[in-house]
Enzyme design. Structure first.
Site, PDB file in Angstrom:
ATOM      1  N   GLY A  16       0.802  -1.227   0.000  1.00 48.95           N
ATOM      2  CA  GLY A  16       0.000   0.000   0.000  1.00 48.95           C
ATOM      3  C   GLY A  16       0.834   1.275   0.000  1.00 48.95           C
ATOM      4  N   ASP A  36       7.662  -4.508   8.589  1.00 49.45           N
ATOM      5  CA  ASP A  36       6.238  -4.869   8.439  1.00 49.45           C
ATOM      6  C   ASP A  36       5.983  -6.208   9.110  1.00 49.45           C
ATOM      7  OD1 ASP A  36       3.567  -5.505   7.235  1.00 49.45           O
ATOM      8  OD2 ASP A  36       4.041  -3.810   5.923  1.00 49.45           O
ATOM      9  N   TYR A 155     -11.265   4.072  14.475  1.00 46.69           N
ATOM     10  CA  TYR A 155     -10.200   4.519  13.572  1.00 46.69           C
ATOM     11  C   TYR A 155     -10.027   6.045  13.626  1.00 46.69           C
ATOM     12  CZ  TYR A 155      -7.607   5.473   9.309  1.00 46.69           C
ATOM     13  OH  TYR A 155      -6.656   5.931   8.420  1.00 46.69           O
TER      14      TYR A 155
HETATM   15  N1  LIG Z   1      -5.757   4.191   2.325  1.00 47.06           N
HETATM   16  C1  LIG Z   1      -6.350   5.282   2.809  1.00 47.06           C
HETATM   17  O1  LIG Z   1      -7.369   5.762   2.301  1.00 47.06           O
HETATM   18  C2  LIG Z   1      -5.754   5.995   4.005  1.00 47.06           C
HETATM   19  C3  LIG Z   1      -6.242   7.283   4.308  1.00 47.06           C
HETATM   20  C4  LIG Z   1      -5.722   7.941   5.412  1.00 47.06           C
HETATM   21  C5  LIG Z   1      -4.718   7.347   6.163  1.00 47.06           C
HETATM   22  N2  LIG Z   1      -4.274   6.094   5.832  1.00 47.06           N
HETATM   23  C6  LIG Z   1      -3.224   5.513   6.670  1.00 47.06           C
HETATM   24  O2  LIG Z   1      -2.092   5.206   5.887  1.00 47.06           O
HETATM   25  C7  LIG Z   1      -1.411   4.065   6.428  1.00 47.06           C
HETATM   26  C8  LIG Z   1      -1.252   2.997   5.346  1.00 47.06           C
HETATM   27  O3  LIG Z   1      -2.543   2.672   4.848  1.00 47.06           O
HETATM   28  P1  LIG Z   1      -2.765   1.671   3.629  1.00 47.06           P
HETATM   29  O4  LIG Z   1      -4.054   2.054   2.998  1.00 47.06           O
HETATM   30  O5  LIG Z   1      -1.528   1.554   2.790  1.00 47.06           O
HETATM   31  O6  LIG Z   1      -2.997   0.322   4.437  1.00 47.06           O
HETATM   32  P2  LIG Z   1      -2.728  -1.195   4.067  1.00 47.06           P
HETATM   33  O7  LIG Z   1      -3.697  -1.974   4.903  1.00 47.06           O
HETATM   34  O8  LIG Z   1      -2.757  -1.364   2.577  1.00 47.06           O
HETATM   35  O9  LIG Z   1      -1.234  -1.402   4.599  1.00 47.06           O
HETATM   36  C9  LIG Z   1      -0.934  -1.360   5.950  1.00 47.06           C
HETATM   37  C10 LIG Z   1       0.400  -2.046   6.175  1.00 47.06           C
HETATM   38  O10 LIG Z   1       0.668  -2.031   7.588  1.00 47.06           O
HETATM   39  C11 LIG Z   1       1.088  -3.325   7.971  1.00 47.06           C
HETATM   40  N3  LIG Z   1       0.782  -3.540   9.384  1.00 47.06           N
HETATM   41  C12 LIG Z   1      -0.440  -3.676   9.971  1.00 47.06           C
HETATM   42  N4  LIG Z   1      -0.301  -3.892  11.295  1.00 47.06           N
HETATM   43  C13 LIG Z   1       1.031  -3.881  11.549  1.00 47.06           C
HETATM   44  C14 LIG Z   1       1.803  -4.048  12.740  1.00 47.06           C
HETATM   45  N5  LIG Z   1       1.232  -4.306  13.937  1.00 47.06           N
HETATM   46  N6  LIG Z   1       3.151  -3.972  12.642  1.00 47.06           N
HETATM   47  C15 LIG Z   1       3.742  -3.737  11.443  1.00 47.06           C
HETATM   48  N7  LIG Z   1       3.067  -3.586  10.293  1.00 47.06           N
HETATM   49  C16 LIG Z   1       1.721  -3.651  10.352  1.00 47.06           C
HETATM   50  C17 LIG Z   1       0.323  -4.278   7.063  1.00 47.06           C
HETATM   51  O11 LIG Z   1       0.948  -5.556   7.001  1.00 47.06           O
HETATM   52  C18 LIG Z   1       0.370  -3.522   5.738  1.00 47.06           C
HETATM   53  O12 LIG Z   1       1.540  -3.810   4.990  1.00 47.06           O
HETATM   54  C19 LIG Z   1      -2.263   3.611   7.622  1.00 47.06           C
HETATM   55  O13 LIG Z   1      -1.751   4.181   8.810  1.00 47.06           O
HETATM   56  C20 LIG Z   1      -3.630   4.193   7.308  1.00 47.06           C
HETATM   57  O14 LIG Z   1      -4.414   4.386   8.460  1.00 47.06           O
HETATM   58  C21 LIG Z   1      -4.778   5.409   4.772  1.00 47.06           C
END
Ligand SMILES: NC(=O)c1ccc[n+]([C@@H]2O[C@H](COP(=O)([O-])OP(=O)(O)OC[C@H]3O[C@@H](n4cnc5c(N)ncnc54)[C@H](O)[C@@H]3O)[C@@H](O)[C@H]2O)c1
Length: 251
Positions: A16, A36, A155
């Protein structure tokens, strides 16, 4: 003049938004540690195959021993750690539901990964940054606490805490030459979002109703803000939250 290259640790960097960060940082000449829960080595191998300076380490951000191990591997591989990117978070796997249908256990789990995680990581890396008299911490928040987005109260509360954490920690670490800032992404088509129909439908609503720039947001849209916050040009910026969301909220 050549740009300064730095050593980054990106939590949740295997997929991501985190993988987009890792790839862009490495392509810009920086050294990157992908930390990760799953897929860290494989993600690093995809980038080292392109001749980039990347290692992967399996790390659970809420486990202090894992995070200290990650720091030790970083220093062993690259000599120091300059920038911590607290990106790991629970979002894309969460079901959207009214607040009174969220169990206490689910609430605690979201808080654990999204707020305890950045705390554990900051506690582990700050001694190394203090020793070097330099450090940058970039927390990945969200625009949801600014909007008051419904149906994901756990969240939204966790990301509001990340913004507050950013401000207070910035005040505590300024004297050490360490800046602490946050990036608040809007709804972004990351790998996890694309796998979740309900989240994707929510994205359509955001794009059509509230975004000034009416196109989908992709992980690569967030890279510029991270490169800037890690650069020499951002040395006098701390405690701030930068919204990168196509002009949906104005902070
Ligand atoms: N996608 C969106 O729309 C969005 C919007 C605002 C904020 N965010 C934030 O951006 C960040 C990344 O989001 P994303 O959409 O790429 O999410 P995603 O779910 O695609 O990726 C999250 C990653 O974090 C890893 N992860 C989860 N728990 C973990 C832990 N305990 N230790 C280590 N790694 C861990 C997962 O394995 C994964 O690779 C997050 O903090 C999310 O809240 C995302």
């Amino acid at each position: 003049m050549t740009a300064t290259t730095r050593v980054f640790a990106v939590t949740g960097g295997a997929s991501g938004i985190g993988f987009a960060f890792s790839e862009a940082l490495a392509r810009a000449g920086h050294s990157v540690v992908i930390a990760d829960l799953r897929g860290a080595s494989e993600a690093a191998e995809r980038l080292t195959a392109q001749g980039l300076k990347v290692i992967g380490t399996q790390t659970d951000v809420i486990k202090p021993a894992d995070v200290v191990g990650m720091l030790e591997q970083t220093v062993k591989a690259f000599g120091r750690l300059d920038v911590l990117v607290n990106n790991a978070g629970l979002f894309t796997t969460l079901a959207l539901k009214p607040f009174d249908q969220i169990s206490d256990a689910e609430w605690m789990r979201v808080m654990e990964v999204n707020t305890l995680g950045p705390f554990v990581c900051a506690k582990a890396v700050v001694p190394e940054m203090r020793k070097n008299g330099f450090g940058r911490i970039v927390n990945i928040a969200s625009t949801t606490p600014i909007k008051g987005t419904p149906n994901m109260l756990h969240y939204v509360a966790s990301k509001g805490a990340v913004i507050a954490f950013t401000r207070s920690l910035a005040r505590e670490l300024g004297k050490d030459g360490i800046t602490v800032n946050a990036i608040a992404p809007g709804f972004t088509l990351s790998d996890g979002v694309l796998e979740n129909d309900l989240h994707s439908q929510m994205g359509d609503v955001v794009r059509k109703t509230s975004r000034s720039l009416q196109r989908d947001q992709v992980p690569e849209d967030l890279v510029g803000a991270l490169l800037f916050l890690a650069s020499d040009g951002a040395s006098f910026i701390t405690g701030q939250t930068i919204a990168v969301d196509g002009g949906s909220v104005f902070i």
